[in-house]
Design a protein around this motif. Structure first.
Motif, PDB file in Angstrom:
ATOM      1  N   ALA A   1       0.834  -1.193   0.000  1.00 55.51           N
ATOM      2  CA  ALA A   1       0.000   0.000   0.000  1.00 55.51           C
ATOM      3  C   ALA A   1       0.867   1.241   0.000  1.00 55.51           C
ATOM      4  O   ALA A   1       1.879   1.309   0.712  1.00 55.51           O
ATOM      5  N   SER A   2       0.451   2.224  -0.781  1.00 55.21           N
ATOM      6  CA  SER A   2       1.089   3.530  -0.790  1.00 55.21           C
ATOM      7  C   SER A   2       0.324   4.475   0.140  1.00 55.21           C
ATOM      8  O   SER A   2      -0.724   4.132   0.693  1.00 55.21           O
ATOM      9  N   TYR A   3       0.855   5.681   0.288  1.00 56.40           N
ATOM     10  CA  TYR A   3       0.185   6.666   1.142  1.00 56.40           C
ATOM     11  C   TYR A   3      -1.190   7.023   0.579  1.00 56.40           C
ATOM     12  O   TYR A   3      -2.150   7.203   1.328  1.00 56.40           O
ATOM     13  N   ARG A   4      -1.311   7.080  -0.731  1.00 60.22           N
ATOM     14  CA  ARG A   4      -2.607   7.376  -1.360  1.00 60.22           C
ATOM     15  C   ARG A   4      -3.602   6.246  -1.122  1.00 60.22           C
ATOM     16  O   ARG A   4      -4.793   6.495  -0.890  1.00 60.22           O
ATOM     17  N   ASP A   5      -3.131   5.007  -1.172  1.00 58.93           N
ATOM     18  CA  ASP A   5      -4.023   3.878  -0.937  1.00 58.93           C
ATOM     19  C   ASP A   5      -4.523   3.860   0.509  1.00 58.93           C
ATOM     20  O   ASP A   5      -5.703   3.572   0.770  1.00 58.93           O
ATOM     21  N   ILE A   6      -3.643   4.174   1.443  1.00 60.67           N
ATOM     22  CA  ILE A   6      -4.045   4.200   2.847  1.00 60.67           C
ATOM     23  C   ILE A   6      -5.069   5.302   3.098  1.00 60.67           C
ATOM     24  O   ILE A   6      -6.034   5.120   3.855  1.00 60.67           O
ATOM     25  N   ASN A   7      -4.902   6.455   2.455  1.00 59.47           N
ATOM     26  CA  ASN A   7      -5.892   7.533   2.597  1.00 59.47           C
ATOM     27  C   ASN A   7      -7.249   7.114   2.054  1.00 59.47           C
ATOM     28  O   ASN A   7      -8.291   7.453   2.634  1.00 59.47           O
TER      29      ASN A   7
ATOM     30  N   THR B   1      -8.824   4.662   4.635  1.00 60.35           N
ATOM     31  CA  THR B   1      -9.278   5.349   5.843  1.00 60.35           C
ATOM     32  C   THR B   1     -10.476   6.253   5.566  1.00 60.35           C
ATOM     33  O   THR B   1     -11.358   6.401   6.425  1.00 60.35           O
TER      34      THR B   1
END
Length: 430
Positions: free
Chosen positions: A342-348, A351
């Motif tokens: 997961a990238s930071y965009r995927d985690i956002n 969430t």
């Protein structure tokens, strides 16, 4: 039978649930003579035995008719019902007139090519089979949603939903087998929370004292429920959760699984120290094959999706046993290595969807709590006298304790607590 169309509002759903709970209580207070007469009339009469007649040839009627322990069993009722389509439209609690129905829709279900086969034997044994060719679900909530099909029609020619139920005669064991083939679900969080609020709106807390009982009357039930085993088979399922259903190219989280098998085998026993205490025991088994998650953009090809979690195989076994001295639960979990990417965009994205679901669910539970508190306040505040109770419950209490009768309390039995513990691993996994 031709198509059947039904429309049901949330208020009507509550009334139907209340009616289904009131009718058994009314019938339970019928005179003993009437109950005995109804029971005697319900006993099927055995057909005359013409096997001794020399004029009629011997015919093998197995397996419908068989002689076991001197008792002849035959098919008392056989029913075959086919319906072209059943369409059900659900509306929220604000739908009060025909003019505002379209403004307060929730979802519309369509069941096509339905069939029901039922056979009831003379000893009380039951065999039923329900087959649904296709199950379709649409979102009818007002708004600018671009994805109205929550569950599209099946793309194969096989039956999508099949249910088989068998039960032995008397208070014998029962088995239910549910098979769902290749369901595809695409939804936003809003309609799912609305459906959850609709079906949970009829649940009310159960009061401790429901009716007056005479002194010396035994309130313990000596009837042991019949054993029910079940099995759920889910094949080639996929669930896509949308971030914004008003955008045709919105981001989505897609969960796909090749096969899910959930089964429970229950065996019953009477606790030797407690009088007719029913303790359910059994084995719960769960098997998941090739469970994976990916992030995708609606409207794009499947090759452009990004794998978020690699395919995982999981096996869970829960064995619950109890005796006069102790109660034990054995949990066995086997999982292959779980790999997340997961990238930071995927985690956002994840969430954001999770926070939206949590926010709507919190609003739904708070509104339900306010309605329940208002109902209790109006029920206990509109009368000058507290609810009636038997002398057995009121004896030995002070005046301050008697004034507290009618306040809401939460009662959790041992069986309900064990059921909650059984369901916790499933929620944590999904």
């Amino acid at each position: 039978m031709s198509d059947v169309r039904l429309q049901l509002t949330q208020v009507q759903y509550k009334l139907l649930i209340d009616l289904s709970q009131s009718i058994p209580r009314v019938l339970a207070g019928a005179p003993e003579g009437t109950a005995e007469a109804s029971q005697s009339s319900a006993i099927p009469r055995q057909p005359p035995d013409h096997s001794a007649s020399s004029s009629s040839p011997a015919v093998n009627l197995q397996p419908e008719l068989r002689v076991a322990d001197g008792t002849r069993v035959w098919a008392a009722i056989e029913v075959l019902l086919t319906i072209g389509a059943v369409k059900l439209h659900l509306f929220d609690e604000n739908a009060t007139t025909e003019t505002n129905l379209k403004e307060h829709g929730i979802a519309r279900f369509a069941l096509t090519e339905n069939s029901l086969r039922t056979k009831i034997l003379s000893d009380g044994a039951i065999e039923a089979q329900v087959v649904l060719k296709s199950l379709v679900m649409h979102n009818t909530r007002p708004g600018h949603s671009k994805f109205r099909e929550i569950m599209p029609a099946a793309e194969h020619d096989r039956n999508q939903v099949m249910l088989l139920y068998t039960k032995a005669g008397g208070n014998g064991p029962a088995l239910a087998i549910l098979t769902v083939d290749s369901p595809k679900i695409i939804f936003a969080v809003d309609p799912i929370i609305a459906l959850l609020e609709f079906f949970t709106s009829a649940t009310e807390p159960i009061s401790d004292v429901t009716e007056e009982q005479e002194d010396g009357q035994d309130t313990e039930s000596t009837t042991v429920p019949s054993q029910l085993d079940f099995r759920l088979d889910l094949h080639a399922a996929s669930v896509s959760i949308l971030q914004n259903d008003s955008d045709p190219e919105t981001q989505a989280i897609r969960l796909a699984v090749k096969q899910v098998q959930l089964s429970q085998q229950v065996y019953q026993s009477l606790h030797p120290l407690l009088f007719c205490s029913y303790n359910p025991q059994g084995i719960l088994a769960l098997r998941v094959d090739r469970l994976g998650m990916s992030l995708m953009q609606m409207g794009a090809s499947a090759s452009e999706s990004v794998r978020f979690m690699d395919d995982v195989d999981l096996t869970l076994s829960l064995d619950s046993r109890s005796s006069s001295a102790q109660r034990s639960t054995s949990l066995d979990v086997s999982v292959k290595p779980v790999v997340f990417r997961a990238s930071y965009r995927d985690i956002n994205l994840i969430t954001t969807i999770a926070n939206r679901a949590l926010e709507l669910y919190t609003q739904s539970t708070q509104s339900a709590s306010r309605e329940t508190a208002t109902a209790h306040k109006s029920h206990f505040g509109s009368t000058k006298h507290p609810p009636r109770a038997s002398a057995r419950h009121l004896s030995g209490h002070t005046r301050e304790e008697l004034e507290s009768i009618g306040h809401a309390r939460v009662v959790l039995s041992q069986e309900q607590a064990s059921s909650f513990l059984l369901a916790m691993p499933l929620f944590l996994m999904l």
